[in-house]
Design an enzyme around this catalytic site. Sequence first.
Site, PDB file in Angstrom:
ATOM      1  N   GLN A   9       0.832  -1.206   0.000  1.00 54.14           N
ATOM      2  CA  GLN A   9       0.000   0.000   0.000  1.00 54.14           C
ATOM      3  C   GLN A   9       0.866   1.255   0.000  1.00 54.14           C
ATOM      4  O   GLN A   9       1.890   1.316   0.679  1.00 54.14           O
ATOM      5  CB  GLN A   9      -0.889  -0.019   1.253  1.00 54.14           C
ATOM      6  CG  GLN A   9      -2.183   0.725   1.067  1.00 54.14           C
ATOM      7  CD  GLN A   9      -3.254   0.246   2.037  1.00 54.14           C
ATOM      8  OE1 GLN A   9      -3.327  -0.921   2.357  1.00 54.14           O
ATOM      9  NE2 GLN A   9      -4.085   1.154   2.500  1.00 54.14           N
ATOM     10  N   SER A  90       4.149  -6.157   3.025  1.00 59.31           N
ATOM     11  CA  SER A  90       2.804  -6.142   3.605  1.00 59.31           C
ATOM     12  C   SER A  90       1.804  -6.776   2.625  1.00 59.31           C
ATOM     13  O   SER A  90       1.886  -7.960   2.330  1.00 59.31           O
ATOM     14  CB  SER A  90       2.415  -4.715   4.002  1.00 59.31           C
ATOM     15  OG  SER A  90       1.185  -4.697   4.692  1.00 59.31           O
ATOM     16  N   LEU A  91       0.893  -5.988   2.081  1.00 59.49           N
ATOM     17  CA  LEU A  91      -0.038  -6.480   1.070  1.00 59.49           C
ATOM     18  C   LEU A  91       0.680  -7.245  -0.036  1.00 59.49           C
ATOM     19  O   LEU A  91       0.180  -8.248  -0.559  1.00 59.49           O
ATOM     20  CB  LEU A  91      -0.794  -5.286   0.469  1.00 59.49           C
ATOM     21  CG  LEU A  91      -1.374  -5.474  -0.936  1.00 59.49           C
ATOM     22  CD1 LEU A  91      -2.574  -6.369  -0.880  1.00 59.49           C
ATOM     23  CD2 LEU A  91      -1.678  -4.143  -1.564  1.00 59.49           C
ATOM     24  N   ARG A 115      -9.499  -8.158   3.513  1.00 62.92           N
ATOM     25  CA  ARG A 115      -8.433  -7.749   4.440  1.00 62.92           C
ATOM     26  C   ARG A 115      -8.434  -6.228   4.610  1.00 62.92           C
ATOM     27  O   ARG A 115      -8.338  -5.711   5.719  1.00 62.92           O
ATOM     28  CB  ARG A 115      -7.084  -8.218   3.897  1.00 62.92           C
ATOM     29  CG  ARG A 115      -5.849  -7.813   4.723  1.00 62.92           C
ATOM     30  CD  ARG A 115      -4.603  -8.329   4.003  1.00 62.92           C
ATOM     31  NE  ARG A 115      -3.359  -8.087   4.725  1.00 62.92           N
ATOM     32  CZ  ARG A 115      -2.541  -7.065   4.511  1.00 62.92           C
ATOM     33  NH1 ARG A 115      -2.856  -6.146   3.596  1.00 62.92           N
ATOM     34  NH2 ARG A 115      -1.416  -6.942   5.191  1.00 62.92           N
ATOM     35  N   HIS A 199      -0.220  -2.902  11.065  1.00 61.15           N
ATOM     36  CA  HIS A 199       0.897  -3.662  11.635  1.00 61.15           C
ATOM     37  C   HIS A 199       1.242  -3.279  13.071  1.00 61.15           C
ATOM     38  O   HIS A 199       2.402  -3.088  13.417  1.00 61.15           O
ATOM     39  CB  HIS A 199       2.138  -3.553  10.726  1.00 61.15           C
ATOM     40  CG  HIS A 199       1.897  -4.097   9.354  1.00 61.15           C
ATOM     41  ND1 HIS A 199       1.682  -5.444   9.114  1.00 61.15           N
ATOM     42  CD2 HIS A 199       1.786  -3.473   8.156  1.00 61.15           C
ATOM     43  CE1 HIS A 199       1.462  -5.619   7.823  1.00 61.15           C
ATOM     44  NE2 HIS A 199       1.508  -4.442   7.227  1.00 61.15           N
ATOM     45  N   GLN A 248       0.786 -11.497  10.274  1.00 67.30           N
ATOM     46  CA  GLN A 248       1.322 -10.328   9.574  1.00 67.30           C
ATOM     47  C   GLN A 248       0.493  -9.063   9.809  1.00 67.30           C
ATOM     48  O   GLN A 248       1.018  -7.957   9.828  1.00 67.30           O
ATOM     49  CB  GLN A 248       1.392 -10.648   8.073  1.00 67.30           C
ATOM     50  CG  GLN A 248       2.085  -9.605   7.238  1.00 67.30           C
ATOM     51  CD  GLN A 248       1.334  -9.307   5.957  1.00 67.30           C
ATOM     52  OE1 GLN A 248       0.150  -8.966   5.996  1.00 67.30           O
ATOM     53  NE2 GLN A 248       2.000  -9.423   4.830  1.00 67.30           N
TER      54      GLN A 248
END
Length: 306
Positions: A9, A90-91, A115, A199, A248
């Site tokens: 992102q 991440s993503l 998500r 996160h 995560q």
Amino acid sequence: MIAFLFPGQGSQHAGMGKNLADNFPLARHVFEEANDTLNFNLSSLCFDGPDEKLKLTEITQPAILTVSVAALRILQQETGLKPDFAAGHSLGEYSALVCSGALDFPDAVKIVHQRGTFMQEAVPVGVGSMAAIIGLTSDELLDVCKNAAQDQIVSPANYNSDTQVVIAGHAEAVERAIGLAKEKGAKRAMPLPVSAPFHCALMQPAGERLAKVLDAIDVKPMQCPVISNVEAVPNQSSDRVVELLVNQVSAPVRWAESMQAMLDLGVERFVEIGPGKVLSGLLKRIAKQAKIENVQDAENVRAISV
């Protein structure tokens, strides 16, 4: 050895993926598959915006994944290149898992849409925030977060390089941490324009909801190891994919360690696949000698050496 990297992102922009779709029928097919799976016109949002809608987390996540997978499919079709390792920020870990064969693309795009919704709904807008801190060591930053918390949550969210760390938590605690970081000598400490504190422990409810979605997904054998954000080591066990993806959501992204792990394993060539060049910039800070290429349009694909 070669590694494929996939952005997360923040790399989104109106117009992304359009050049690929204009030049390759296979890319158009990927976008159509995303549209059909999600039951709305994601490709139009990628190609035309508006930016305000593209920035919505539940749109951003499937949009970046779709552009990344379209670029991956074209790279594979045109060059036949196969990675020894894959990793995503991440993503981007979902794009890496599609690359590895662990996740089917329709499953992945549906999951990341959910998500994004779960992460946005976990914390009301304005309650949480994130900030980038540049110029402090990890130990110094942990000390800053500990002193800034004051019965709230603030902690490292993304370890992007040795001296660039993103923190996340309650908005007030993040603001206090920015002040303390500047007092400690941080070169820069600035809030980020994000819609939720990703996160960190505040994302725990999102992880619990995501676990139920992931448990219903068929995870397939992995054709190449994926360096997980949570552990920063290669994983090639399909049985561990769901656990790592759930963790995560509220654990920090150990990106600098992930890149170092691949360098230590002998990776000499990195290809960032998807919109933007954020990961290339981060890698240059970690390893100036690394060979980095980008694939986000037809010209990039044609420039890739096999």
